[in-house]
Design a protein around this motif. Structure first.
Motif, short mmCIF file in Angstrom:
data_model
loop_
_atom_site.label_atom_id
_atom_site.label_comp_id
_atom_site.label_asym_id
_atom_site.label_seq_id
_atom_site.Cartn_x
_atom_site.Cartn_y
_atom_site.Cartn_z
N ARG A 144 0.84 -1.21 0.00
CA ARG A 144 0.00 0.00 0.00
C ARG A 144 0.87 1.26 0.00
O ARG A 144 0.60 2.21 -0.73
N LEU A 145 1.93 1.25 0.81
CA LEU A 145 2.82 2.41 0.89
C LEU A 145 3.76 2.50 -0.31
O LEU A 145 4.03 3.58 -0.82
N ARG A 146 4.24 1.35 -0.76
CA ARG A 146 5.17 1.33 -1.89
C ARG A 146 4.51 1.84 -3.17
O ARG A 146 5.12 2.56 -3.96
N ASP A 147 3.26 1.49 -3.38
CA ASP A 147 2.57 1.83 -4.62
C ASP A 147 2.38 3.34 -4.83
O ASP A 147 2.18 3.77 -5.96
N SER A 148 2.42 4.11 -3.77
CA SER A 148 2.24 5.56 -3.95
C SER A 148 3.40 6.35 -3.37
O SER A 148 3.25 7.53 -3.03
N ASN A 149 4.54 5.76 -3.27
CA ASN A 149 5.73 6.39 -2.71
C ASN A 149 6.11 7.65 -3.48
O ASN A 149 6.47 7.58 -4.65
N LEU A 166 -1.76 6.52 3.34
CA LEU A 166 -1.50 6.86 4.74
C LEU A 166 -2.77 6.91 5.58
O LEU A 166 -2.74 7.25 6.75
N TYR A 167 -3.89 6.54 5.00
CA TYR A 167 -5.19 6.65 5.65
C TYR A 167 -5.17 6.07 7.07
O TYR A 167 -4.85 4.90 7.27
N GLY A 168 -5.47 6.91 8.04
CA GLY A 168 -5.55 6.49 9.42
C GLY A 168 -4.23 6.39 10.16
O GLY A 168 -4.20 5.98 11.31
N LEU A 169 -3.13 6.77 9.53
CA LEU A 169 -1.80 6.69 10.16
C LEU A 169 -1.78 7.45 11.48
O LEU A 169 -2.20 8.60 11.57
N GLY A 217 -6.12 10.27 13.30
CA GLY A 217 -5.55 9.47 12.22
C GLY A 217 -5.54 10.28 10.94
O GLY A 217 -6.48 11.03 10.64
N TYR A 218 -4.49 10.14 10.19
CA TYR A 218 -4.29 10.90 8.96
C TYR A 218 -5.45 10.66 7.98
O TYR A 218 -5.79 9.52 7.66
N ALA A 219 -6.06 11.73 7.52
CA ALA A 219 -7.13 11.74 6.51
C ALA A 219 -8.35 10.94 6.91
O ALA A 219 -9.19 10.61 6.07
N PHE A 279 2.52 19.07 5.62
CA PHE A 279 1.77 18.44 6.71
C PHE A 279 1.96 16.92 6.68
O PHE A 279 2.18 16.29 7.72
N THR A 280 1.91 16.34 5.51
CA THR A 280 2.06 14.90 5.36
C THR A 280 3.47 14.46 5.76
O THR A 280 3.64 13.48 6.50
N ARG A 281 4.45 15.15 5.29
CA ARG A 281 5.83 14.79 5.64
C ARG A 281 6.06 14.89 7.14
O ARG A 281 6.71 14.04 7.74
N ARG A 282 5.50 15.91 7.76
CA ARG A 282 5.63 16.05 9.22
C ARG A 282 4.86 14.95 9.95
O ARG A 282 5.32 14.44 10.98
#
Length: 186
Positions: free
Chosen positions: A8-13, A71-74, A84-86, A159-162
């Protein structure tokens, strides 16, 4: 479980150093799938790291970059904790009267009724229940009750990077925004 998250993370890196660190962290942890009758489905590594599962019918506005869904819910917390994120993001725009409380009772709670800017969508809640929003020009904003307007917290990319950096460091993303958010996170 970790292989699903890694994929999931690799596909949108997007190629960020923070993203690489998150991938390494996900690979190093053991995740369990948790199905909570009231809260939903999560992939959690104890209280160290958690993601929410994406429902098959969940979709986001077209302007949202692909990394948002990954990153949904991170959060660097237990799955039961708010936020949680988004986690609040959908196709439903923000509406007057529901900016401070999703129940639509802002005025009853003593908050001003503020008109959200066009193209503003609920994005996430803090661990104290305060709401942040995402605009179609990729700004993370929040309603400022004192000024009765929206204030910009950051652009989505920063915001995402932080948020990722905070999760990797095992802390809450709000630590980057304590001065701007003040009483919203206390």
């Amino acid at each position: 479980m970790a292989s699903h998250l890694h994929e999931r993370l690799r596909d949108s890196n997007p190629g960020w150093a923070e993203w690489h660190a998150l991938l390494q962290l996900v690979e190093s942890l053991t995740f369990q799938q948790i199905n909570d009758e009231y809260l939903g489905t999560f992939f959690a590594a104890g209280d160290r790291l958690c993601f929410s599962a994406l429902d098959a019918d969940r979709s986001f506005p077209a302007f949202v970059p692909a990394y948002v869904a990954s990153l949904y819910g991170l959060k660097a917390d237990e799955y039961e904790m708010a936020g949680g994120y988004a986690i609040e993001l959908s196709h439903e725009p923000a509406i007057r009267g529901s900016l401070f409380s999703p129940l639509g009772n802002d005025a009853d709670l003593g908050y001003p009724e503020i008109d959200p800017p066009p193209g503003t969508f609920p994005f996430l809640t803090t661990n104290t229940g305060a709401s942040l929003f995402l605009t179609s020009n990729l700004q993370v904003v929040f309603p400022d009750a004192e000024k009765e307007t929206f204030a910009t917290l950051d652009d989505l990319k920063t915001f995402t990077r932080r948020s990722i950096q905070a999760a990797v460091e095992n802390r809450n993303w709000t630590s980057f925004y304590e001065q701007q958010l003040g009483n919203l996170i206390d």
